[in-house]
Design a protein around this motif. Structure first.
Motif, mmCIF file in Angstrom:
data_model
loop_
_atom_site.group_PDB
_atom_site.id
_atom_site.type_symbol
_atom_site.label_atom_id
_atom_site.label_comp_id
_atom_site.label_asym_id
_atom_site.label_seq_id
_atom_site.Cartn_x
_atom_site.Cartn_y
_atom_site.Cartn_z
ATOM 1 N N GLY A 69 0.788 -1.232 0.000
ATOM 2 C CA GLY A 69 0.000 0.000 0.000
ATOM 3 C C GLY A 69 0.818 1.279 0.000
ATOM 4 N N ALA A 70 2.147 1.166 0.025
ATOM 5 C CA ALA A 70 2.988 2.369 0.001
ATOM 6 C C ALA A 70 2.945 2.989 -1.394
ATOM 7 N N GLU A 71 2.772 4.311 -1.430
ATOM 8 C CA GLU A 71 2.756 5.013 -2.708
ATOM 9 C C GLU A 71 4.177 5.184 -3.219
ATOM 10 N N MET A 72 4.383 4.781 -4.472
ATOM 11 C CA MET A 72 5.700 4.822 -5.092
ATOM 12 C C MET A 72 5.693 5.823 -6.244
ATOM 13 N N LYS A 73 6.824 6.453 -6.465
ATOM 14 C CA LYS A 73 6.983 7.376 -7.591
ATOM 15 C C LYS A 73 8.340 7.122 -8.212
ATOM 16 N N GLU A 74 8.357 7.036 -9.539
ATOM 17 C CA GLU A 74 9.606 6.910 -10.283
ATOM 18 C C GLU A 74 9.592 7.954 -11.386
ATOM 19 N N VAL A 75 10.742 8.512 -11.669
ATOM 20 C CA VAL A 75 10.883 9.425 -12.802
ATOM 21 C C VAL A 75 11.883 8.799 -13.755
ATOM 22 N N TRP A 76 11.423 8.570 -14.979
ATOM 23 C CA TRP A 76 12.253 7.969 -16.019
ATOM 24 C C TRP A 76 12.583 9.039 -17.044
ATOM 25 N N LYS A 77 13.856 9.232 -17.323
ATOM 26 C CA LYS A 77 14.301 10.145 -18.381
ATOM 27 C C LYS A 77 14.864 9.274 -19.497
ATOM 28 N N ILE A 78 14.132 9.251 -20.614
ATOM 29 C CA ILE A 78 14.423 8.316 -21.697
ATOM 30 C C ILE A 78 14.979 9.073 -22.891
#
Length: 176
Positions: A69-78
């Motif tokens: 239930g933990a909110e996750m955030k990822e930022v991908w620079k492609i």
């Protein structure tokens, strides 16, 4: 003739900074999808992504919940030959693991594979403590993106008998 020279002079800088056909195939917008994963805590989780282009890079902000239930955030620079991934705690904004990866060739299709950056591949000294066999394949289609993570888990890092396999597939469809 003068008009043609002016048009060319104005267009050249824009062409020099435009994204490659591969990066351009990752369209701006909002996406929704599902994580297909070997990790039971992630498998089946809903995921969202918002993509915006910044120069020759597609920047994707990805949000999902882990199995606890933990909110996750990822930022991908492609980019054409580079991928950077930064993980965050979505609630606090605290930065977590950061990975860099490099493709060995320019993309010629709608798919590109990026291999984890390592200070010393022989010693398995790679970004965020990952195994040297970690890689990402990003496939694009009309209004779709698949972000596929393959390799061995951190727990099996350095085990030469561990077989690399597809671990996660973040499968997205563009909704706006």
């Amino acid at each position: 003739m003068l008009v043609l020279a002016v048009v060319v002079a104005l267009a050249l800088p824009a062409m020099a900074w435009s994204a490659s056909p591969y990066v351009s195939s990752i369209k701006d917008g909002k996406y929704e999808g599902t994580i297909n994963s070997k990790n039971p805590d992630l498998n089946g989780q809903k995921v969202t992504m918002e993509v915006k282009h910044e120069g020759d890079v597609a920047v994707a902000t990805v949000l999902y919940k882990d199995g606890k239930g933990a909110e996750m955030k990822e930022v991908w620079k492609i980019g054409e030959k580079n991928l950077d991934q930064q993980d965050f705690d979505a609630k606090t904004g605290k930065a977590g693991d950061k990975y860099g990866a490099t493709a060995t060739v320019a993309a010629t299709t709608n798919a590109q594979t990026f291999f984890i950056n390592c200070k010393d591949k022989v010693k398995n000294d790679c970004d965020a403590g990952a195994d040297a066999r970690l890689n990402w394949t990003i496939k694009t289609g009309p209004d779709a993106v698949n972000y596929i993570v393959s390799g061995v888990t951190k727990e099996k890092k350095g085990d030469p008998t561990a077989k690399p396999e597809q671990r996660h597939d973040f499968a997205f469809k563009r909704v706006k």
